[in-house]
Design a protein around this motif. Sequence first.
Motif, PDB file in Angstrom:
ATOM      1  N   GLU A   9      67.432  43.816 -12.643  1.00 21.01           N
ATOM      2  CA  GLU A   9      67.168  42.438 -13.068  1.00 21.01           C
ATOM      3  C   GLU A   9      66.757  42.314 -14.530  1.00 21.01           C
ATOM      4  O   GLU A   9      66.972  41.262 -15.149  1.00 21.01           O
ATOM      5  CB  GLU A   9      66.115  41.787 -12.169  1.00 21.01           C
ATOM      6  CG  GLU A   9      64.902  42.661 -11.879  1.00 21.01           C
ATOM      7  CD  GLU A   9      65.031  43.460 -10.592  1.00 21.01           C
ATOM      8  OE1 GLU A   9      66.043  44.168 -10.421  1.00 21.01           O
ATOM      9  OE2 GLU A   9      64.117  43.371  -9.752  1.00 21.01           O
ATOM     10  N   VAL A  10      66.166  43.356 -15.117  1.00 22.31           N
ATOM     11  CA  VAL A  10      65.771  43.244 -16.520  1.00 22.31           C
ATOM     12  C   VAL A  10      66.993  43.097 -17.409  1.00 22.31           C
ATOM     13  O   VAL A  10      66.963  42.369 -18.412  1.00 22.31           O
ATOM     14  CB  VAL A  10      64.903  44.441 -16.958  1.00 22.31           C
ATOM     15  CG1 VAL A  10      65.707  45.731 -17.086  1.00 22.31           C
ATOM     16  CG2 VAL A  10      64.208  44.119 -18.290  1.00 22.31           C
ATOM     17  N   TYR A  11      68.093  43.756 -17.047  1.00 26.97           N
ATOM     18  CA  TYR A  11      69.316  43.628 -17.839  1.00 26.97           C
ATOM     19  C   TYR A  11      69.917  42.234 -17.695  1.00 26.97           C
ATOM     20  O   TYR A  11      70.403  41.658 -18.673  1.00 26.97           O
ATOM     21  CB  TYR A  11      70.335  44.690 -17.411  1.00 26.97           C
ATOM     22  CG  TYR A  11      69.856  46.110 -17.562  1.00 26.97           C
ATOM     23  CD1 TYR A  11      69.195  46.542 -18.709  1.00 26.97           C
ATOM     24  CD2 TYR A  11      70.052  47.039 -16.545  1.00 26.97           C
ATOM     25  CE1 TYR A  11      68.755  47.842 -18.845  1.00 26.97           C
ATOM     26  CE2 TYR A  11      69.618  48.348 -16.662  1.00 26.97           C
ATOM     27  CZ  TYR A  11      68.960  48.743 -17.819  1.00 26.97           C
ATOM     28  OH  TYR A  11      68.523  50.039 -17.936  1.00 26.97           O
ATOM     29  N   ASP A  12      69.886  41.719 -16.472  1.00 30.18           N
ATOM     30  CA  ASP A  12      70.411  40.369 -16.249  1.00 30.18           C
ATOM     31  C   ASP A  12      69.597  39.333 -17.017  1.00 30.18           C
ATOM     32  O   ASP A  12      70.159  38.416 -17.627  1.00 30.18           O
ATOM     33  CB  ASP A  12      70.396  40.033 -14.754  1.00 30.18           C
ATOM     34  CG  ASP A  12      71.449  40.799 -13.972  1.00 30.18           C
ATOM     35  OD1 ASP A  12      72.404  41.308 -14.593  1.00 30.18           O
ATOM     36  OD2 ASP A  12      71.317  40.893 -12.733  1.00 30.18           O
ATOM     37  N   PHE A  13      68.274  39.479 -16.973  1.00 32.48           N
ATOM     38  CA  PHE A  13      67.422  38.521 -17.685  1.00 32.48           C
ATOM     39  C   PHE A  13      67.692  38.566 -19.184  1.00 32.48           C
ATOM     40  O   PHE A  13      67.832  37.528 -19.838  1.00 32.48           O
ATOM     41  CB  PHE A  13      65.948  38.832 -17.415  1.00 32.48           C
ATOM     42  CG  PHE A  13      65.004  38.029 -18.274  1.00 32.48           C
ATOM     43  CD1 PHE A  13      64.685  36.729 -17.937  1.00 32.48           C
ATOM     44  CD2 PHE A  13      64.452  38.579 -19.425  1.00 32.48           C
ATOM     45  CE1 PHE A  13      63.827  35.976 -18.742  1.00 32.48           C
ATOM     46  CE2 PHE A  13      63.594  37.843 -20.234  1.00 32.48           C
ATOM     47  CZ  PHE A  13      63.290  36.535 -19.880  1.00 32.48           C
ATOM     48  N   ALA A  14      67.759  39.763 -19.755  1.00 34.13           N
ATOM     49  CA  ALA A  14      67.971  39.896 -21.195  1.00 34.13           C
ATOM     50  C   ALA A  14      69.331  39.340 -21.604  1.00 34.13           C
ATOM     51  O   ALA A  14      69.451  38.661 -22.648  1.00 34.13           O
ATOM     52  CB  ALA A  14      67.833  41.357 -21.611  1.00 34.13           C
ATOM     53  N   ALA A  15      70.351  39.620 -20.816  1.00 30.06           N
ATOM     54  CA  ALA A  15      71.683  39.099 -21.125  1.00 30.06           C
ATOM     55  C   ALA A  15      71.695  37.576 -21.054  1.00 30.06           C
ATOM     56  O   ALA A  15      72.285  36.897 -21.909  1.00 30.06           O
ATOM     57  CB  ALA A  15      72.710  39.693 -20.163  1.00 30.06           C
ATOM     58  N   TRP A  16      71.043  37.029 -20.040  1.00 27.17           N
ATOM     59  CA  TRP A  16      70.960  35.570 -19.901  1.00 27.17           C
ATOM     60  C   TRP A  16      70.244  34.944 -21.096  1.00 27.17           C
ATOM     61  O   TRP A  16      70.711  33.956 -21.667  1.00 27.17           O
ATOM     62  CB  TRP A  16      70.214  35.233 -18.613  1.00 27.17           C
ATOM     63  CG  TRP A  16      69.819  33.786 -18.498  1.00 27.17           C
ATOM     64  CD1 TRP A  16      70.611  32.751 -18.105  1.00 27.17           C
ATOM     65  CD2 TRP A  16      68.538  33.230 -18.818  1.00 27.17           C
ATOM     66  NE1 TRP A  16      69.898  31.574 -18.144  1.00 27.17           N
ATOM     67  CE2 TRP A  16      68.617  31.831 -18.582  1.00 27.17           C
ATOM     68  CE3 TRP A  16      67.337  33.764 -19.264  1.00 27.17           C
ATOM     69  CZ2 TRP A  16      67.551  30.976 -18.796  1.00 27.17           C
ATOM     70  CZ3 TRP A  16      66.269  32.918 -19.478  1.00 27.17           C
ATOM     71  CH2 TRP A  16      66.368  31.536 -19.241  1.00 27.17           C
ATOM     72  N   ALA A  17      69.110  35.529 -21.508  1.00 24.48           N
ATOM     73  CA  ALA A  17      68.356  34.989 -22.632  1.00 24.48           C
ATOM     74  C   ALA A  17      69.171  35.046 -23.916  1.00 24.48           C
ATOM     75  O   ALA A  17      69.155  34.101 -24.727  1.00 24.48           O
ATOM     76  CB  ALA A  17      67.044  35.745 -22.803  1.00 24.48           C
ATOM     77  N   ALA A  71      59.383  43.477 -20.840  1.00 15.75           N
ATOM     78  CA  ALA A  71      58.561  44.655 -20.549  1.00 15.75           C
ATOM     79  C   ALA A  71      58.064  44.635 -19.116  1.00 15.75           C
ATOM     80  O   ALA A  71      58.026  45.686 -18.435  1.00 15.75           O
ATOM     81  CB  ALA A  71      57.388  44.726 -21.528  1.00 15.75           C
ATOM     82  N   ARG A  72      57.680  43.459 -18.634  1.00  9.69           N
ATOM     83  CA  ARG A  72      57.172  43.369 -17.252  1.00  9.69           C
ATOM     84  C   ARG A  72      58.304  43.521 -16.238  1.00  9.69           C
ATOM     85  O   ARG A  72      58.165  44.237 -15.242  1.00  9.69           O
ATOM     86  CB  ARG A  72      56.437  42.037 -17.061  1.00  9.69           C
ATOM     87  CG  ARG A  72      55.768  41.884 -15.696  1.00  9.69           C
ATOM     88  CD  ARG A  72      54.714  42.976 -15.442  1.00  9.69           C
ATOM     89  NE  ARG A  72      54.118  42.858 -14.134  1.00  9.69           N
ATOM     90  CZ  ARG A  72      52.924  42.334 -13.884  1.00  9.69           C
ATOM     91  NH1 ARG A  72      52.185  41.889 -14.883  1.00  9.69           N
ATOM     92  NH2 ARG A  72      52.444  42.258 -12.666  1.00  9.69           N
ATOM     93  N   LEU A  73      59.447  42.874 -16.474  1.00 12.26           N
ATOM     94  CA  LEU A  73      60.561  42.985 -15.531  1.00 12.26           C
ATOM     95  C   LEU A  73      61.083  44.412 -15.442  1.00 12.26           C
ATOM     96  O   LEU A  73      61.516  44.858 -14.366  1.00 12.26           O
ATOM     97  CB  LEU A  73      61.696  42.047 -15.961  1.00 12.26           C
ATOM     98  CG  LEU A  73      61.480  40.550 -15.738  1.00 12.26           C
ATOM     99  CD1 LEU A  73      62.652  39.772 -16.316  1.00 12.26           C
ATOM    100  CD2 LEU A  73      61.296  40.229 -14.265  1.00 12.26           C
ATOM    101  N   ALA A  74      61.039  45.140 -16.558  1.00 16.49           N
ATOM    102  CA  ALA A  74      61.525  46.518 -16.563  1.00 16.49           C
ATOM    103  C   ALA A  74      60.730  47.396 -15.604  1.00 16.49           C
ATOM    104  O   ALA A  74      61.231  48.438 -15.147  1.00 16.49           O
ATOM    105  CB  ALA A  74      61.468  47.097 -17.969  1.00 16.49           C
ATOM    106  N   GLU A  75      59.519  46.984 -15.277  1.00 14.19           N
ATOM    107  CA  GLU A  75      58.653  47.784 -14.416  1.00 14.19           C
ATOM    108  C   GLU A  75      58.912  47.560 -12.932  1.00 14.19           C
ATOM    109  O   GLU A  75      58.317  48.230 -12.091  1.00 14.19           O
ATOM    110  CB  GLU A  75      57.193  47.488 -14.773  1.00 14.19           C
ATOM    111  CG  GLU A  75      56.845  47.993 -16.172  1.00 14.19           C
ATOM    112  CD  GLU A  75      55.559  47.414 -16.726  1.00 14.19           C
ATOM    113  OE1 GLU A  75      54.897  46.630 -16.007  1.00 14.19           O
ATOM    114  OE2 GLU A  75      55.227  47.718 -17.885  1.00 14.19           O
TER     115      GLU A  75
END
Length: 325
Positions: A185-193, A169-173
């Motif tokens: 970057e929010v997509y990259d973080f979610a895919a990595w997780a 939620a925070r990265l999406a902002e």
Amino acid sequence: MSPPPPPLGRPRKKAALSSNFGDPALDDTDLVAARSALAQGRWTEARELLAATGDDWDRRGHRVMGLAQEPTASAWVRDWRLVEPESTDAAVLLACASVHRAVAGKMRPDKARDACLDATALVPDDPTPWLGLLLLERELGREEDVVRLFDEVRHRHPGHHHAHHLMVARLAERRPDAGQDPLHEVYDFAAWAAEQAPPGSPLAVLPVVAHAERYRVLARAGSEPDDPKASGHWTGRRARLVMKAAFDWWLEWGDPHDRAGVTHPRGRIDLNFLAHAKYCEGRPAEAAALFHRIGTYVTAAPWSYPDRDPYEAFRAARSAALGSA
């Protein structure tokens, strides 16, 4: 697959849906009972619930936060600490209740931070007080503090569900003016997780959550329509691949035998995000299967995105998916 519920237009169905709508306890009946007792000043039920939860960290975080949101929690947990000053569960619960009060503007944030830090010293292996700090800084703090606290939670429990949702939620902002950037970057973080998580982990749905959170930001910035169904946000190639992967995960792990996708304490949150995505993508049959599994355990997010009435948005989407609109 369980049979479809009666149409939403029937009064008895509307009452049943209203009774659970937006309840952070979700389908945890033991939490509901302990929270009700705590609201009446009986803290022994909360003590027993947390003791029974042990080091199931996702369930512990879910239950502590569920109890902490009870408006009178702080007062009654202070009574608990007076009787049992050595109780670490009471210290953690009081710290998280302080966080909710600080976020609501009813307590100074520094007091809530101090309470959480005191709790981390008492239970160094428990990610829950760090989750409290993460929740506080996600709402009131700097991004570097959010990242640091997420790392503290993840160090103690790498697959922590709630912490990952807060981080997404925070990265999406970040960069709200960037528009439909598939490399955000929010997509990259979610895919990595999701890739780092073990088989069966509900973090497989995190890329869908990232997609909804980014839509929230873009719609509020004016670059996406207020009606998510009218948006192309869920119909691009990358989005479709993300939705398919998450739905396939649910078919394998979450349905129909109440495996990881539903028995996880926060599993209904994932089901709501996934049903929302499938509805917005224009896949009503897949959305309908998810609506059956959600039942009456509806979460405000993402149905409220960007600024909608979540109850009406959910009812309209489910009626359309089930063919009863």
